[in-house]
Every structure is written in structure tokens, then in C-alpha cells.
Scaffold this active site. Structure first.
Site, PDB file in Angstrom:
ATOM      1  N   ASP A 272       0.799  -1.222   0.000  1.00 14.73           N
ATOM      2  CA  ASP A 272       0.000   0.000   0.000  1.00 14.73           C
ATOM      3  C   ASP A 272       0.834   1.275   0.000  1.00 14.73           C
ATOM      4  O   ASP A 272       0.267   2.375  -0.007  1.00 14.73           O
ATOM      5  CB  ASP A 272      -0.940   0.006   1.197  1.00 14.73           C
TER       6      ASP A 272
ATOM      7  N   ASP B  55      -6.901  -4.985  -5.226  1.00 18.41           N
ATOM      8  CA  ASP B  55      -6.559  -3.616  -4.836  1.00 18.41           C
ATOM      9  C   ASP B  55      -5.153  -3.228  -5.300  1.00 18.41           C
ATOM     10  O   ASP B  55      -4.860  -2.054  -5.544  1.00 18.41           O
ATOM     11  CB  ASP B  55      -6.601  -3.453  -3.320  1.00 18.41           C
TER      12      ASP B  55
END
Length: 395
Positions: free
Chosen positions: A115, A174
Site C-alpha cells: 500500500d 486492490d
């Protein structure tokens, strides 16, 4: 004569009402209202300078929840401040965006999570759109180096999580979003290694994450030594075989972005396939704001996910700017329709409510009972990005 005047006035009213109903979504959203709400949010953040958790993420029991730099959502608040600056030209948002962006400086060296792409591209990446900064460019490149340590060459993917008890090398849909940082780093540095990793990940994800109908699994687990697919699961969706709403939005946005960076038509075609799955799904509500998973039973109490809608809208607006199999006007109208819904009283909060966040009714993780029917900072970010894209398209 009087009847004629009344008729003329009625016609003027009808024309005027028609014009109002067709005014730009940017006007409909009332940027002044967005600024007021984010001023309220800014003042609600406690101990901004000293707090180890300076980034607002959501609310819990109507109280603001802040997170630290290493939370996966930490880049969205500074990113939203940059978006507000782009929409308004108000220097106060640039000053605040700069201050909050630079709170994330240490993330560039973090190798422990995929991330970092979200965190740094939304903050430093957006900052580079509005100012020349060698320091910001250096952060982008260093973060790409850190992210690249997660690349598993035999599998051709960037590993998402460290979760050895459940998965060997989990990759979530994601993760497509983090590829933008790698493309950006290649542009800055000229090092094609980052570009090659991004393309490898995108290609492998097309091969293994997607079903024939264009929907995607949430998690695919790989043998990192051989590249063999071990299992396909969900973590935040309704079931392993369901279509988690935000996951479909991540996939759509990700492949539109990869097409932008590579100009390879296979990515454009794949983005269109995902868009078609979403658009034609029988469970998509009329207002285009999906339930939290496309395979849950629709009902009055079934949770919607405004974050998935905002991500989808932003992706569609970019998709509308490319030559596609479907008319670009169709994608533009669809994206605008979603923004119209999100800008309505149903989803857009009144100033001074909703903890200071813009959008209501998002879902973090329904299976875990976390962040249910609450505001989320990434819903705000992609909503503001969609408004920014509308502004650019309308020029």
C-alpha cells in the site's frame, strides 16, 4: 394578453428549470460546501502537529478516527487536500496539503506493505501536479524501490500481504492501484525496471484474477517459487466466488490507468469488460451506487458502498477520454450520473455532520464488521478526483 404573458413566463421557467437540471456536476456538488465541510474536518483533527495519528480516516460512534502514517489509508487525506486545491485554486488547501503530505516522508523506505503505492502516489504524486519538487520526485522513486522488493519474479506479481498462516503469496485486486507509482517512478528516473514490474503484475492479474464475465476474485494466492495458483478467495467480499463491489472498482480503475501508461489496447479492452460487468449487473441499483457486494441479496437494509461508486465514477470519466468500443459519451454520462447521485442529499453530508467527511454510506469490511455505513477518507478522495476530472473534461 395576460394569458400570453403567463404562457411566455411558463416557457421561460421550463427552459430555466431544464438548464438548471443540466448544469455541470461540479456546480451541483457546490464546491463551496465541500470547502466548508473540509474546514470543519480540519478543525476537528486533534493535536495536528503533535499527534502520532494525524490522518482522519473515518468515524466510530460519531467520533473522528485518526490513523498514523503506516495505515494504508494515510495518503488519502493529503490527496483530498490537493484535489481541493486543484478545484478551487485556494492556497490554503495547498499549504495544508503540503504539510500533511510531508508527514508521510518515512513511508518511502517501508518495504512491509504494497500500500505504499496508495500512500505516496495520492500524496506526493498529487503534489507534483501542482509544483516542481526534486524532493517529491526523490520520494516517488525511493518508494518505488521499496515497493519493488515485494516483486516475486517467478510468479510475476507484487505480493500484497504478509499472511503466511493463511496464504503463501497473496495478491489482492486492490494492488492494481499501486502500479501507478511504479509507472510514475519510471518517468522520473528513466529506470524501466519499475515499468516492467507493473506490466508483469497487470498481465498476471488479468490471467488469474478475472472470471469470464469480467468480475474478479479478491485474493489470489501464489506459490512464489513456481507461480502456481494455490487458491482464490475473498477477504472482504460476501464469498470466495462473489464480486466484492470495491474490488470491481479497483480493477476498473487499475486497468484504465495501465492503459493510460502503456497505450496497450488489451488493457483498454479489459477495462471495458469490467465496466460492462458492473453496468449490466442486475443488482446494480438505479442510482448506480452499488451494494457492498454484487452477489448479496438487495434489500432496504443492504449496505451500499459509496466508496466503490466514487472509484468507479473517477475511472469512467478517464475512460470516456479514450477511443473505446463503447461510445465515450456513454462512459461520460454514466460517470456523471454516479457523481449526481453522490452529490445528492442521500450521500453528500451537510456541513458540520458526518465527522467532517463529504460522503456518507461507505463500507470498509462487512465480513469483519468493520466500518459499516460510515464515511471513509478514500471515498472522499475519489469523489473529489472525479470532480477534478469533470472540470478538466468540461474545459
Amino acid at each position: 394578453m395576460k394569458s400570453t404573458c403567463r404562457l411566455l413566463l411558463l416557457m421561460v421557467y421550463i427552459v430555466s428549470a431544464s438548464c438548471v437540471s443540466k448544469k455541470s456536476n461540479l456546480e451541483a456538488a457546490d464546491v463551496g460546501q465541500l470547502e466548508e465541510q473540509y474546514e470543519y474536518l480540519y478543525k476537528s483533527i486533534k493535536d495536528v502537529k503533535e499527534s502520532p495519528k494525524p490522518m482522519p480516516r473515518t468515524t466510530k460512534n460519531d467520533k473522528l478516527v485518526n490513523v498514523g502514517p503506516y495505515d494504508w489509508t494515510s495518503g488519502f487525506y493529503p490527496g483530498s487536500l490537493w484535489q481541493l486545491y486543484g478545484l478551487t485554486g485556494n492556497d490554503v488547501w495547498k499549504e495544508r496539503a503540503t504539510a500533511y503530505t510531508e508527514k508521510l516522508d518515512t513511508i518511502q523506505y517501508w518495504e512491509g506493505n504494497h500500500d505504499v503505492g496508495f500512500i505516496i502516489e495520492c500524496s506526493y504524486g498529487n503534489g507534483l501536479k501542482y509544483q516542481d519538487s526534486n524532493a517529491y520526485e526523490e520520494v516517488i522513486v525511493q518508494t518505488a524501490k521499496s515497493l519493488s522488493t515485494r516483486f516475486k519474479p517467478n510468479a510475476g506479481v507484487l505480493q500484497s500481504w504478509e499472511w503466511n498462516k493463511k496464504w503463501d503469496c497473496p495478491v489482492i485486486i486492490d494492488n492494481m492501484m499501486n502500479l501507478e507509482l511504479l509507472f510514475h517512478a519510471t518517468k522520473i528516473s528513466g529506470d524501466s525496471t519499475f515499468y516492467d514490474i507493473a506490466v508483469s503484475h497487470a498481465d498476471t492479474t488479468i490471467k488469474n484474477h478475472f472470471r469470464d464475465d469480467g468480475s474478479s476474485f479478491h485474493v489470489v494466492d501464489y506459490n512464489p517459487a513456481t507461480g502456481e495458483v494455490i487458491q482464490k478467495n475473498t477477504h472482504q467480499g460476501y464469498s470466495d466466488d462473489s464480486a466484492w463491489a470495491r474490488g470491481q472498482a479497483w480493477g476498473l480503475y487499475g486497468y484504465v490507468m495501465v492503459y493510460r501508461e502503456t497505450k496497450d489496447p488489451k488493457y483498454l479492452r479489459h477495462a471495458e469488460k469490467i465496466a460492462n460487468f458492473i453496468k449490466t449487473h442486475p443488482n446494480l441499483p438505479n442510482d448506480q451506487v452499488p451494494y457492498w457486494d454484487y452477489d448479496v441479496s438487495p434489500g432496504e437494509n443492504t449496505l451500499r458502498d459509496a466508496s466503490a461508486a466514487a472509484i468507479t465514477a473517477s475511472a469512467l470519466l478517464e475512460l470516456s477520454t479514450y477511443d473505446t468500443d463503447t461510445s465515450s459519451k456513454d462512459y461520460l454520462k454514466w460517470g456523471n450520473d454516479i457523481i449526481d447521485s453522490l452529490s445528492s442529499k442521500t450521500y453528500l453530508a451537510k456541513v458540520g455532520t458526518n465527522g467532517g467527511f463529504l460522503l456518507k454510506h461507505s463500507v470498509g469490511s462487512k465480513p469483519h464488521g468493520v466500518e459499516l455505513d460510515v464515511p471513509l477518507n478514500y471515498a472522499d478522495y475519489y469523489y473529489l478526483e472525479a470532480l477534478s476530472r469533470q472540470k478538466q473534461i468540461s474545459k
